[in-house]
Design an enzyme around this catalytic site. Structure first.
Site, PDB file in Angstrom:
ATOM      1  N   TYR A   1       3.396  53.689 -56.120  1.00 33.46           N
ATOM      2  CA  TYR A   1       2.931  52.458 -55.467  1.00 33.46           C
ATOM      3  C   TYR A   1       2.124  51.957 -54.066  1.00 33.46           C
ATOM      4  O   TYR A   1       1.294  50.324 -54.199  1.00 33.46           O
ATOM      5  CB  TYR A   1       4.693  51.665 -55.175  1.00 33.46           C
ATOM      6  CG  TYR A   1       4.783  49.537 -54.522  1.00 33.46           C
ATOM      7  CD1 TYR A   1       4.863  48.956 -55.064  1.00 33.46           C
ATOM      8  CD2 TYR A   1       5.003  50.055 -53.292  1.00 33.46           C
ATOM      9  CE1 TYR A   1       5.067  48.277 -54.989  1.00 33.46           C
ATOM     10  CE2 TYR A   1       5.179  48.803 -52.290  1.00 33.46           C
ATOM     11  CZ  TYR A   1       5.160  48.011 -53.522  1.00 33.46           C
ATOM     12  OH  TYR A   1       5.272  46.475 -52.942  1.00 33.46           O
TER      13      TYR A   1
ATOM     14  N   ASN B   1       1.431  37.428 -58.349  1.00 31.22           N
ATOM     15  CA  ASN B   1       2.225  37.695 -57.372  1.00 31.22           C
ATOM     16  C   ASN B   1       3.039  39.013 -57.853  1.00 31.22           C
ATOM     17  O   ASN B   1       4.104  39.707 -57.335  1.00 31.22           O
ATOM     18  CB  ASN B   1       3.564  36.977 -56.646  1.00 31.22           C
ATOM     19  CG  ASN B   1       4.925  37.333 -56.153  1.00 31.22           C
ATOM     20  OD1 ASN B   1       4.970  37.579 -55.587  1.00 31.22           O
ATOM     21  ND2 ASN B   1       5.998  36.993 -57.106  1.00 31.22           N
TER      22      ASN B   1
ATOM     23  N   VAL C   1      10.837  42.343 -47.289  1.00 34.85           N
ATOM     24  CA  VAL C   1      11.532  41.374 -47.518  1.00 34.85           C
ATOM     25  C   VAL C   1      12.830  41.332 -48.268  1.00 34.85           C
ATOM     26  O   VAL C   1      13.122  41.967 -49.272  1.00 34.85           O
ATOM     27  CB  VAL C   1      10.515  41.061 -48.789  1.00 34.85           C
ATOM     28  CG1 VAL C   1      10.673  39.040 -48.776  1.00 34.85           C
ATOM     29  CG2 VAL C   1       9.083  40.670 -48.227  1.00 34.85           C
TER      30      VAL C   1
HETATM   31  N1  LIG Z   1      10.125  43.141 -51.069  1.00 34.85           N
HETATM   32  C1  LIG Z   1       9.392  43.241 -50.457  1.00 34.85           C
HETATM   33  O1  LIG Z   1      10.172  43.626 -49.130  1.00 34.85           O
HETATM   34  C2  LIG Z   1       8.033  43.523 -50.777  1.00 34.85           C
HETATM   35  C3  LIG Z   1       7.272  43.736 -50.006  1.00 34.85           C
HETATM   36  C4  LIG Z   1       5.760  44.503 -49.841  1.00 34.85           C
HETATM   37  C5  LIG Z   1       5.313  43.318 -51.401  1.00 34.85           C
HETATM   38  N2  LIG Z   1       6.315  43.124 -52.031  1.00 34.85           N
HETATM   39  C6  LIG Z   1       5.290  42.417 -53.431  1.00 34.85           C
HETATM   40  O2  LIG Z   1       6.158  41.056 -53.885  1.00 34.85           O
HETATM   41  C7  LIG Z   1       5.640  41.099 -55.017  1.00 34.85           C
HETATM   42  C8  LIG Z   1       7.330  40.421 -55.525  1.00 34.85           C
HETATM   43  O3  LIG Z   1       8.687  41.109 -55.431  1.00 34.85           O
HETATM   44  P1  LIG Z   1      10.047  40.785 -55.034  1.00 34.85           P
HETATM   45  O4  LIG Z   1      10.604  40.947 -53.480  1.00 34.85           O
HETATM   46  O5  LIG Z   1      10.104  39.029 -54.902  1.00 34.85           O
HETATM   47  O6  LIG Z   1      10.402  41.743 -56.096  1.00 34.85           O
HETATM   48  P2  LIG Z   1      11.652  40.878 -57.092  1.00 34.85           P
HETATM   49  O7  LIG Z   1      12.013  41.830 -58.076  1.00 34.85           O
HETATM   50  O8  LIG Z   1      12.186  40.012 -56.864  1.00 34.85           O
HETATM   51  O9  LIG Z   1      10.315  40.092 -58.574  1.00 34.85           O
HETATM   52  C9  LIG Z   1       9.520  40.162 -59.057  1.00 34.85           C
HETATM   53  C10 LIG Z   1       9.489  39.789 -60.067  1.00 34.85           C
HETATM   54  O10 LIG Z   1       8.431  40.152 -61.199  1.00 34.85           O
HETATM   55  C11 LIG Z   1       9.227  39.916 -62.903  1.00 34.85           C
HETATM   56  N3  LIG Z   1       7.648  40.699 -63.009  1.00 34.85           N
HETATM   57  C12 LIG Z   1       8.584  42.476 -63.806  1.00 34.85           C
HETATM   58  N4  LIG Z   1       7.695  43.094 -64.789  1.00 34.85           N
HETATM   59  C13 LIG Z   1       7.129  42.087 -65.000  1.00 34.85           C
HETATM   60  C14 LIG Z   1       5.987  41.747 -65.527  1.00 34.85           C
HETATM   61  N5  LIG Z   1       5.518  42.572 -66.020  1.00 34.85           N
HETATM   62  N6  LIG Z   1       5.225  40.536 -65.868  1.00 34.85           N
HETATM   63  C15 LIG Z   1       5.535  39.248 -65.829  1.00 34.85           C
HETATM   64  N7  LIG Z   1       6.527  39.688 -64.105  1.00 34.85           N
HETATM   65  C16 LIG Z   1       7.226  40.600 -64.493  1.00 34.85           C
HETATM   66  C17 LIG Z   1      10.263  40.228 -62.108  1.00 34.85           C
HETATM   67  O11 LIG Z   1      11.183  39.727 -63.617  1.00 34.85           O
HETATM   68  C18 LIG Z   1      10.712  39.533 -60.735  1.00 34.85           C
HETATM   69  O12 LIG Z   1      10.823  37.741 -61.811  1.00 34.85           O
HETATM   70  C19 LIG Z   1       5.945  42.494 -55.801  1.00 34.85           C
HETATM   71  O13 LIG Z   1       4.139  42.256 -56.483  1.00 34.85           O
HETATM   72  C20 LIG Z   1       6.005  43.575 -54.599  1.00 34.85           C
HETATM   73  O14 LIG Z   1       5.752  44.231 -55.023  1.00 34.85           O
HETATM   74  C21 LIG Z   1       7.607  42.791 -51.934  1.00 34.85           C
END
Ligand SMILES: NC(=O)c1ccc[n+]([C@@H]2O[C@H](COP(=O)([O-])OP(=O)(O)OC[C@H]3O[C@@H](n4cnc5c(N)ncnc54)[C@H](O)[C@@H]3O)[C@@H](O)[C@H]2O)c1
Length: 260
Positions: free
Chosen positions: A152, A88, A184
């Site tokens: 991305y 994730n 999200v």
């Molecule tokens: N928020 C959105 O609208 C959305 C939409 C589609 C997809 N996503 C995807 O969902 C996933 C989670 O995103 P989120 O919105 O919860 O973001 P977020 O920033 O709240 O969480 C991301 C987490 O990943 C961790 N992280 C970053 N780089 C890292 C690394 N090198 N090693 C280990 N951990 C690492 C961060 O410390 C953080 O805890 C991501 O893959 C993102 O692309 C998010």
């Protein structure tokens, strides 16, 4: 009532925040032992403290293959096996191809795509033993292009298709699926949430007229990890409030005066 993930061992990467935190919390609530993996140790401790259930935190940089190998090894040492891997962790990187640096491009590939390769490679032998599953967090950005999110778009398209390749090559033992969220409400989208023009556009484009709470993504991952999804593999489950349901055409009904 038997919990949906009772007796299962799960790893959730990116568990310090947002979607990963909600997934770890939901999995634990359904009876799984959950390994929280993230580079943000402080955030991980906060997630850990908020979860009522069996957990283990492992500091992991998912873009580093040795770290990821260790994450899986430590999990198996502690719990004796692995049933669910949620790849994730991810970052979004703004910039057009014409102005993105090599470093930004490669960092995005490292965290968002190499991580899925490293995690899956390390976990698959254990998942084959347990008839387990992989769930990858892709994005609707992996299904088309966005304005200024080219790196991305590239990595999330890769995650979505790698999911399908893993599913066809590792059945019947292992199910592999992805989830593609839309917008999200997490730290990653804080700038969007504070920008009125962006929020107005979202409201217009999302039939449900709001962003998702991370828990609304987590509940879908619980389903995919559970026996309720025992015949689901190779699927990309879009969870976007209907945002990508549009064919992209003009608003005929509005412009032709057909609306009341
Ligand atoms: N928020 C959105 O609208 C959305 C939409 C589609 C997809 N996503 C995807 O969902 C996933 C989670 O995103 P989120 O919105 O919860 O973001 P977020 O920033 O709240 O969480 C991301 C987490 O990943 C961790 N992280 C970053 N780089 C890292 C690394 N090198 N090693 C280990 N951990 C690492 C961060 O410390 C953080 O805890 C991501 O893959 C993102 O692309 C998010």
């Amino acid at each position: 009532m038997v919990s949906k993930l009772s007796g299962k061992v799960a790893i959730v990467t990116g568990a310090a925040s947002g979607i990963g935190k909600a997934v770890a919390t939901a999995f634990a609530a359904e009876g799984a032992s959950v390994v929280l993996a993230d580079i943000d140790t402080e955030g991980m401790s906060e997630t850990d403290a908020s979860i009522d259930g069996e957990t283990l935190t492992i500091e992991t940089d998912v873009s580093d293959s040795e770290d990821v190998d260790k994450m899986v090894e430590d999990t198996v040492d502690e719990f004796g096996g692995l049933d669910i891997l949620v790849n994730n962790a991810g970052v979004g990187t703004f910039g057009h191809v014409t102005n993105l640096s090599n470093e930004d491009w490669e960092r995005t590939i490292g965290i968002d795509l190499n991580s899925v390769f490293y995690g899956s490679r390390a976990a698959l032998p254990h998942l084959e033993d347990s008839n387990g599953c992989i769930i990858n967090t892709a994005s609707i950005s992996g299904r088309g292009g966005d304005h200024g999110l080219e790196a991305y778009n590239a990595v999330k398209g890769g995650v979505r298709n790698l999911t399908k390749a893993l599913a066809i090559n590792h059945g019947p033992e292992v199910r592999v699926n992805s989830v593609s969220p839309g917008f999200v409400l997490t730290d990653a989208t804080q700038d969007f949430q504070e920008n009125e023009a962006i929020m107005d556009e979202y409201e217009e484009r999302i039939p449900l007229e709001r962003g998702a709470d991370p828990e609304e993504i987590a509940s879908v991952m619980v389903f995919l990890a559970s026996d309720a999804a025992s015949y689901v593999s190779g699927h990309d489950l879009v969870v976007d409030g209907g945002m990508t349901a549009s064919a992209g055409q003009p608003k005929f009904a509005k412009h032709l005066g057909l609306e009341e």
